[in-house]
Design a protein around this motif. Structure first.
Motif, PDB file in Angstrom:
ATOM      1  N   UNK A  78      -7.431  -0.268 -37.089  1.00 47.01           N
ATOM      2  CA  UNK A  78      -7.900   0.889 -37.847  1.00 47.01           C
ATOM      3  C   UNK A  78      -8.886   1.710 -37.022  1.00 47.01           C
ATOM      4  N   UNK A  79      -9.758   1.038 -36.275  1.00 46.18           N
ATOM      5  CA  UNK A  79     -10.708   1.737 -35.412  1.00 46.18           C
ATOM      6  C   UNK A  79      -9.987   2.450 -34.269  1.00 46.18           C
ATOM      7  N   UNK A  80      -9.000   1.776 -33.700  1.00 47.77           N
ATOM      8  CA  UNK A  80      -8.224   2.341 -32.591  1.00 47.77           C
ATOM      9  C   UNK A  80      -7.505   3.617 -33.034  1.00 47.77           C
TER      10      UNK A  80
ATOM     11  N   UNK B 160      -7.712   5.755 -29.503  1.00 42.30           N
ATOM     12  CA  UNK B 160      -7.894   4.929 -28.302  1.00 42.30           C
ATOM     13  C   UNK B 160      -6.537   4.596 -27.678  1.00 42.30           C
ATOM     14  N   UNK B 161      -6.359   4.784 -26.374  1.00 42.71           N
ATOM     15  CA  UNK B 161      -5.108   4.377 -25.732  1.00 42.71           C
ATOM     16  C   UNK B 161      -4.955   2.861 -25.717  1.00 42.71           C
ATOM     17  N   UNK B 162      -3.747   2.417 -25.384  1.00 45.22           N
ATOM     18  CA  UNK B 162      -3.427   1.005 -25.567  1.00 45.22           C
ATOM     19  C   UNK B 162      -4.285   0.074 -24.707  1.00 45.22           C
TER      20      UNK B 162
ATOM     21  N   UNK C  14      -8.657  -4.232 -24.752  1.00 46.83           N
ATOM     22  CA  UNK C  14      -9.996  -4.712 -24.380  1.00 46.83           C
ATOM     23  C   UNK C  14     -10.912  -4.809 -25.605  1.00 46.83           C
ATOM     24  N   UNK C  15     -10.622  -4.045 -26.638  1.00 47.92           N
ATOM     25  CA  UNK C  15     -11.369  -4.170 -27.897  1.00 47.92           C
ATOM     26  C   UNK C  15     -10.918  -5.377 -28.720  1.00 47.92           C
ATOM     27  N   UNK C  16      -9.810  -6.016 -28.315  1.00 50.05           N
ATOM     28  CA  UNK C  16      -9.322  -7.173 -29.038  1.00 50.05           C
ATOM     29  C   UNK C  16      -8.315  -6.844 -30.120  1.00 50.05           C
ATOM     30  N   UNK C  17      -7.555  -5.746 -29.941  1.00 49.93           N
ATOM     31  CA  UNK C  17      -6.611  -5.346 -30.985  1.00 49.93           C
ATOM     32  C   UNK C  17      -5.485  -6.366 -31.155  1.00 49.93           C
TER      33      UNK C  17
END
Length: 301
Positions: free
Chosen positions: A227-229, A234-236, A241-244
């Motif tokens: 949801x944040x991405x 945010x690109x993949x 790196x955000x832990x998606x």
């Protein structure tokens, strides 16, 4: 669910689950460690990963995998076939290298990943996110040609991988691609994580286009991070790196219904675990791989 209920599914893992995205990168674990640990975690099948990460000499790779009780399920190639005939020669040069090693290792599948439409690090647009009608036509005819020539020259089946930040991503675009291509030449590698990342329902896809599913990648998405991405555009790469992409069973989609739906196709399928984690600490992948293999056994796989 009993273990026998998923007897058509063959479980494996891939260098991706060890944080490997490139043939050579100082942030990645060395290939001998990957082979040691993937076998230690309880997997019998692996993919080649980025060409050049594992040894490309077939005799050496066969020796290294055999002594660890491992077999290869597929190789992976990257394409931009929507750009038309001008890219064919360069595409085929890349494909033929990977296909030759894949065949030499006894595998039967080549995973085809479309090119990204934005830079994986900077988010800069490389080209338009949506294809024109002519580009869709070129993508379909180019992929059919690839499927035909890979089959004729190497005896391999291509399986196209819908992927975040590519033109084959959402339910609508995946359906458009499948409807435009010959089922005898082109099937899908359904990646449960990427499809969920792009808003798709893996079980629905299997139920609707079951005859087109030729291969599976198993991963899950953390819905809160996703949801944040989406909110932040945010690109993949940075999203990873955000832990998606998270360790199962913490994310979506639930893998038990996906595996059950795949078993219902009455076809032998590989289901390769791919938890995108680039980059990651070198000691992180093995414990996750062990837990994931135990979890999948609990699902009957």
């Amino acid at each position: 669910m009993t273990a026998a209920s998923l007897d058509r599914i063959r479980i494996g893992s891939a260098p991706d689950s060890w944080g490997v995205w490139f043939p050579d990168d100082p942030q990645q674990v060395p290939w001998p460690r990957f082979l040691d640990e993937v076998a230690e975690a309880g997997y019998a099948w692996i993919e080649l990963g980025p060409y050049g990460y594992l040894p490309t000499d077939p005799a050496r790779l066969a020796e290294e995998t055999a002594r660890r009780g491992l077999s290869v399920s597929a190789g992976t190639v990257f394409t931009a076939l929507h750009r038309g005939p001008a890219v064919w020669d360069a595409t085929w040069a890349h494909v033929s290298e990977v296909a030759a090693l894949t065949r030499a290792m006894g595998a039967r599948h080549l995973v085809v990943i479309p090119s990204f439409w934005r830079d994986d690090k900077t988010a800069e647009l490389i080209e338009a996110p949506e294809l024109t009608a002519e580009q869709w036509r070129l993508l379909a005819t180019g992929t059919e040609r690839l499927g035909r020539e890979v089959k004729e020259r190497y005896g391999l089946d291509i399986v196209v991988h819908p992927h975040a930040d590519t033109h084959i991503d959402t339910e609508e675009n995946v359906a458009r691609f499948l409807d435009a291509t010959d089922p005898e030449l082109v099937r899908l590698c359904l990646d449960t994580g990427h499809y969920a990342y792009c808003g798709g329902d893996s079980v629905k896809l299997i139920e609707t286009y079951g005859e087109r599913i030729g291969y599976l990648h198993l991963k899950q998405v953390d819905p809160a991070v996703l949801a944040e991405v989406v909110r932040d555009g945010v690109p993949f790469g940075p999203a990873v790196r955000r832990g998606v992409m998270c360790e199962p069973p913490a994310g979506i989609p639930a893998l038990e219904p996906v595996l059950t739906a795949a078993q219902g196709l009455d076809a032998d399928l590989f289901a390769i675990v791919e938890q995108d984690m680039y980059p990651c600490p070198p000691d992180q992948p093995l414990p996750i791989a062990r837990r994931t293999r135990r979890y999948l056994r609990g699902c009957g796989a």
